[in-house]
Design a protein around this motif. Sequence first.
Motif, mmCIF file in Angstrom:
data_model
loop_
_atom_site.group_PDB
_atom_site.id
_atom_site.type_symbol
_atom_site.label_atom_id
_atom_site.label_comp_id
_atom_site.label_asym_id
_atom_site.label_seq_id
_atom_site.Cartn_x
_atom_site.Cartn_y
_atom_site.Cartn_z
ATOM 1 N N LEU A 127 -38.623 -96.759 51.636
ATOM 2 C CA LEU A 127 -36.202 -96.071 52.923
ATOM 3 C C LEU A 127 -35.915 -97.295 52.309
ATOM 4 C CD1 LEU A 127 -35.320 -94.500 55.316
ATOM 5 C CD2 LEU A 127 -35.596 -96.481 55.919
ATOM 6 N N ILE A 128 -34.404 -97.577 51.776
ATOM 7 C CA ILE A 128 -33.488 -99.045 52.169
ATOM 8 C C ILE A 128 -32.531 -98.653 53.468
ATOM 9 C CG2 ILE A 128 -32.487 -100.350 51.078
ATOM 10 C CD1 ILE A 128 -33.354 -99.651 48.445
ATOM 11 N N LEU A 129 -32.172 -99.602 54.404
ATOM 12 C CA LEU A 129 -31.472 -99.567 55.009
ATOM 13 C C LEU A 129 -30.170 -100.544 54.232
ATOM 14 C CD1 LEU A 129 -30.952 -97.521 58.107
ATOM 15 C CD2 LEU A 129 -32.479 -99.564 59.401
ATOM 16 N N PHE A 130 -29.005 -99.723 54.728
ATOM 17 C CA PHE A 130 -28.068 -100.639 53.828
ATOM 18 C C PHE A 130 -27.091 -101.217 54.935
ATOM 19 C CE2 PHE A 130 -28.286 -101.137 49.329
ATOM 20 C CZ PHE A 130 -28.902 -100.344 49.127
ATOM 21 N N PRO A 131 -27.299 -102.375 55.619
ATOM 22 C CA PRO A 131 -26.252 -102.725 56.808
ATOM 23 C C PRO A 131 -24.690 -103.123 55.741
ATOM 24 C CG PRO A 131 -27.463 -105.208 55.869
ATOM 25 C CD PRO A 131 -28.139 -103.286 54.867
ATOM 26 N N GLY A 132 -24.173 -102.756 56.521
ATOM 27 C CA GLY A 132 -22.260 -102.974 56.215
ATOM 28 C C GLY A 132 -21.177 -102.221 57.460
ATOM 29 N N LEU A 133 -20.549 -102.957 56.882
ATOM 30 C CA LEU A 133 -19.213 -103.291 58.201
ATOM 31 C C LEU A 133 -18.570 -101.368 57.738
ATOM 32 C CD1 LEU A 133 -17.288 -106.660 57.318
ATOM 33 C CD2 LEU A 133 -18.639 -106.178 59.381
ATOM 34 N N GLY A 134 -18.260 -101.411 57.098
ATOM 35 C CA GLY A 134 -18.072 -99.632 56.774
ATOM 36 C C GLY A 134 -18.544 -99.685 55.582
ATOM 37 N N PHE A 135 -18.416 -97.459 55.979
ATOM 38 C CA PHE A 135 -18.819 -96.880 54.906
ATOM 39 C C PHE A 135 -17.681 -95.522 54.870
ATOM 40 C CE2 PHE A 135 -22.741 -98.848 56.914
ATOM 41 C CZ PHE A 135 -23.578 -98.985 55.561
ATOM 42 N N ASP A 136 -18.228 -94.706 54.094
ATOM 43 C CA ASP A 136 -17.181 -94.169 53.131
ATOM 44 C C ASP A 136 -18.190 -92.823 53.692
ATOM 45 O OD1 ASP A 136 -17.365 -93.207 50.577
ATOM 46 O OD2 ASP A 136 -15.643 -94.628 49.784
ATOM 47 N N HIS A 137 -17.364 -91.321 52.890
ATOM 48 C CA HIS A 137 -17.527 -89.786 53.361
ATOM 49 C C HIS A 137 -18.474 -89.653 51.939
ATOM 50 C CE1 HIS A 137 -16.687 -88.436 57.121
ATOM 51 N NE2 HIS A 137 -15.811 -88.995 56.502
ATOM 52 N N ALA A 138 -18.327 -90.526 50.601
ATOM 53 C CA ALA A 138 -18.947 -90.843 49.202
ATOM 54 C C ALA A 138 -20.574 -91.870 49.879
ATOM 55 C CB ALA A 138 -18.046 -91.174 48.448
ATOM 56 N N GLY A 139 -20.550 -92.370 50.864
ATOM 57 C CA GLY A 139 -21.664 -93.123 51.068
ATOM 58 C C GLY A 139 -21.245 -94.315 50.046
ATOM 59 N N ARG A 140 -19.695 -94.866 49.689
ATOM 60 C CA ARG A 140 -19.479 -95.962 49.976
ATOM 61 C C ARG A 140 -19.841 -96.957 50.808
ATOM 62 N NH1 ARG A 140 -14.871 -92.933 47.708
ATOM 63 N NH2 ARG A 140 -15.244 -92.520 45.795
ATOM 64 N N ARG A 141 -20.385 -98.814 51.019
ATOM 65 C CA ARG A 141 -20.268 -99.354 51.402
ATOM 66 C C ARG A 141 -19.435 -100.170 51.834
ATOM 67 N NH1 ARG A 141 -23.690 -104.187 50.060
ATOM 68 N NH2 ARG A 141 -23.926 -104.830 52.964
ATOM 69 N N LEU A 142 -19.210 -101.050 52.656
ATOM 70 C CA LEU A 142 -18.439 -102.713 52.913
ATOM 71 C C LEU A 142 -19.682 -103.559 53.640
ATOM 72 C CD1 LEU A 142 -15.836 -103.904 51.960
ATOM 73 C CD2 LEU A 142 -15.163 -103.772 54.974
ATOM 74 N N GLY A 143 -19.633 -104.815 52.866
ATOM 75 C CA GLY A 143 -20.695 -105.576 53.298
ATOM 76 C C GLY A 143 -19.872 -106.930 53.582
ATOM 77 N N TYR A 144 -20.685 -107.676 53.961
ATOM 78 C CA TYR A 144 -19.497 -108.746 54.330
ATOM 79 C C TYR A 144 -19.463 -109.274 53.389
ATOM 80 C CZ TYR A 144 -21.397 -108.845 59.044
ATOM 81 O OH TYR A 144 -21.551 -108.311 60.571
ATOM 82 N N GLY A 145 -19.252 -109.064 51.640
ATOM 83 C CA GLY A 145 -18.433 -110.472 51.152
ATOM 84 C C GLY A 145 -19.512 -110.517 50.225
ATOM 85 N N LYS A 146 -20.642 -111.320 50.215
ATOM 86 C CA LYS A 146 -21.453 -111.993 49.221
ATOM 87 C C LYS A 146 -22.029 -111.116 48.382
ATOM 88 C CE LYS A 146 -20.917 -116.122 51.356
ATOM 89 N NZ LYS A 146 -20.049 -115.805 52.679
ATOM 90 N N GLY A 147 -22.510 -110.400 48.741
ATOM 91 C CA GLY A 147 -23.483 -109.090 47.254
ATOM 92 C C GLY A 147 -24.538 -109.536 47.281
ATOM 93 N N PHE A 148 -25.542 -109.749 48.182
ATOM 94 C CA PHE A 148 -26.691 -109.764 48.911
ATOM 95 C C PHE A 148 -27.113 -108.740 48.023
ATOM 96 C CE2 PHE A 148 -25.156 -113.393 51.081
ATOM 97 C CZ PHE A 148 -26.648 -113.808 50.242
ATOM 98 N N TYR A 149 -26.576 -107.044 48.913
ATOM 99 C CA TYR A 149 -27.864 -106.326 48.350
ATOM 100 C C TYR A 149 -27.256 -105.275 47.251
ATOM 101 C CZ TYR A 149 -29.829 -105.886 53.172
ATOM 102 O OH TYR A 149 -30.748 -106.102 54.149
ATOM 103 N N ASP A 150 -26.734 -105.491 46.498
ATOM 104 C CA ASP A 150 -26.403 -104.991 45.239
ATOM 105 C C ASP A 150 -26.684 -106.046 44.674
ATOM 106 O OD1 ASP A 150 -23.308 -103.848 46.033
ATOM 107 O OD2 ASP A 150 -22.823 -105.367 46.833
ATOM 108 N N ARG A 151 -26.661 -107.423 44.509
ATOM 109 C CA ARG A 151 -27.426 -108.633 43.724
ATOM 110 C C ARG A 151 -29.119 -108.026 43.975
ATOM 111 N NH1 ARG A 151 -25.309 -112.435 45.624
ATOM 112 N NH2 ARG A 151 -23.685 -112.295 44.455
ATOM 113 N N TRP A 152 -29.574 -107.487 45.196
ATOM 114 C CA TRP A 152 -30.536 -107.126 45.235
ATOM 115 C C TRP A 152 -30.971 -106.196 44.594
ATOM 116 C CZ3 TRP A 152 -33.353 -103.250 47.247
ATOM 117 C CH2 TRP A 152 -34.675 -103.502 47.563
#
Length: 204
Positions: A127-152
Motif C-alpha cells: 500500500l502506498i499512501l500519497f500525501p497531497g494538498l488537494g485531490f479530485d474525484h478522479a484521484g488526481r493529486r496536487l502535492g507541494y510542487g517538487k514532484g517527489f512522489y511522481d519521480r519516486w
Amino acid sequence: MNEQIAVRKNQLRKQLQETIGQLDNSRRERFSREICRHLIEFTSQLGESGLHLFMYWPYRQEVNLIPYMEWAWSRNHIVLLPRTEPQTLEMMLHAVSSENQLVPGPWGLREPSPNLAEWTSLDRLNLILFPGLGFDHAGRRLGYGKGFYDRWWDKYVSYCKERGKKPNAISVAAAFRCQIVDEVPSEKHDTRVSHLWTELGQLF
Ligand SMILES: Nc1nc2c(c(=O)[nH]1)N(C=O)[C@@H](CNc1ccc(C(=O)N[C@@H](CCC(=O)O)C(=O)O)cc1)CN2
Ligand SMILES: Nc1ncnc2c1ncn2[C@@H]1O[C@H](COP(=O)(O)OP(=O)(O)OP(=O)(O)O)[C@@H](O)[C@H]1O
C-alpha cells in the motif's frame, strides 16, 4: 512543464493552503481520528500482519496519521517512511518502528534518520499512501510542487519491471473533505490514487 498548468497548480496550492488553514485544531484532530479509523478498516482487509505500508509522517496541516501508524506497528506491519534528498529531489524509503527514529529534515519535515538502512525491496509494497494538498474525484493529486512522489513512482515501476513483477501496491490517499476539488490540473507524469478517505468516509 506546461506553463499554464504550472500557474493553475500554484493558484490551487495557495487556495487550498488557505482553506485547510481555516480548520481549527480540534476539528482537525477529530477528523484525523475518523480518517485513521477508515484506513485501519481498509488495511485490516489486506492482511493481519507483515504488510509493507508506505506512509508519511504528518507535515504542517496534513491529516494526522499517527494513530494509523501506531495501529500498524501494534499489528506488526512494516511502516516505511520517505527521506528526501533535496539536491536530487529523490526519496529513499526506510523502515521505521518508532517515532524515536525520526530526525528533523528539510522544509521542517520529520524524516527517518539517514543512519537507518535504506529499504529497497520496492516490489514488496502492499500500500502506498500519497500525501497531497488537494485531490479530485478522479484521484488526481496536487502535492507541494517538487514532484517527489511522481519521480519516486517512476523508480518504483522500473524496479518492479526489471524483476518481471507488476507494480501492484494499492495507491491510496487520506484528506480532509475541504481538500477535495472539482478538478486538479494534471500533466502526463502525475500519478493518481485509486482509493480516498475523508472524515466522511470513502469518497471512491
Ligand atoms: N508528510 C509529508 N511528507 C513528505 C511529503 C509530503 O507532501 N508530506 N512530500 C511530498 O512530496 C515530500 C516532501 N516534499 C516537500 C516539498 C516542498 C515543500 C515546501 O516547499 N514546503 C514549504 C516551504 C517550507 C519552508 O522552507 O519553510 C512551502 O510549502 O512553501 C515541503 C515538502 C516527502 N515527504
Ligand atoms: N517523473 C518525473 N521525472 C522527472 N521530473 C518530474 C517527474 N514528475 C514530475 N517532475 C517535475 O517535478 C516538478 C513538480 O511536479 P508537480 O507539480 O506535479 O509536483 P507535485 O506532485 O505537486 O509535488 P510532490 O510530488 O512533491 O508532492 C515539475 O517541474 C515536474 O516536471
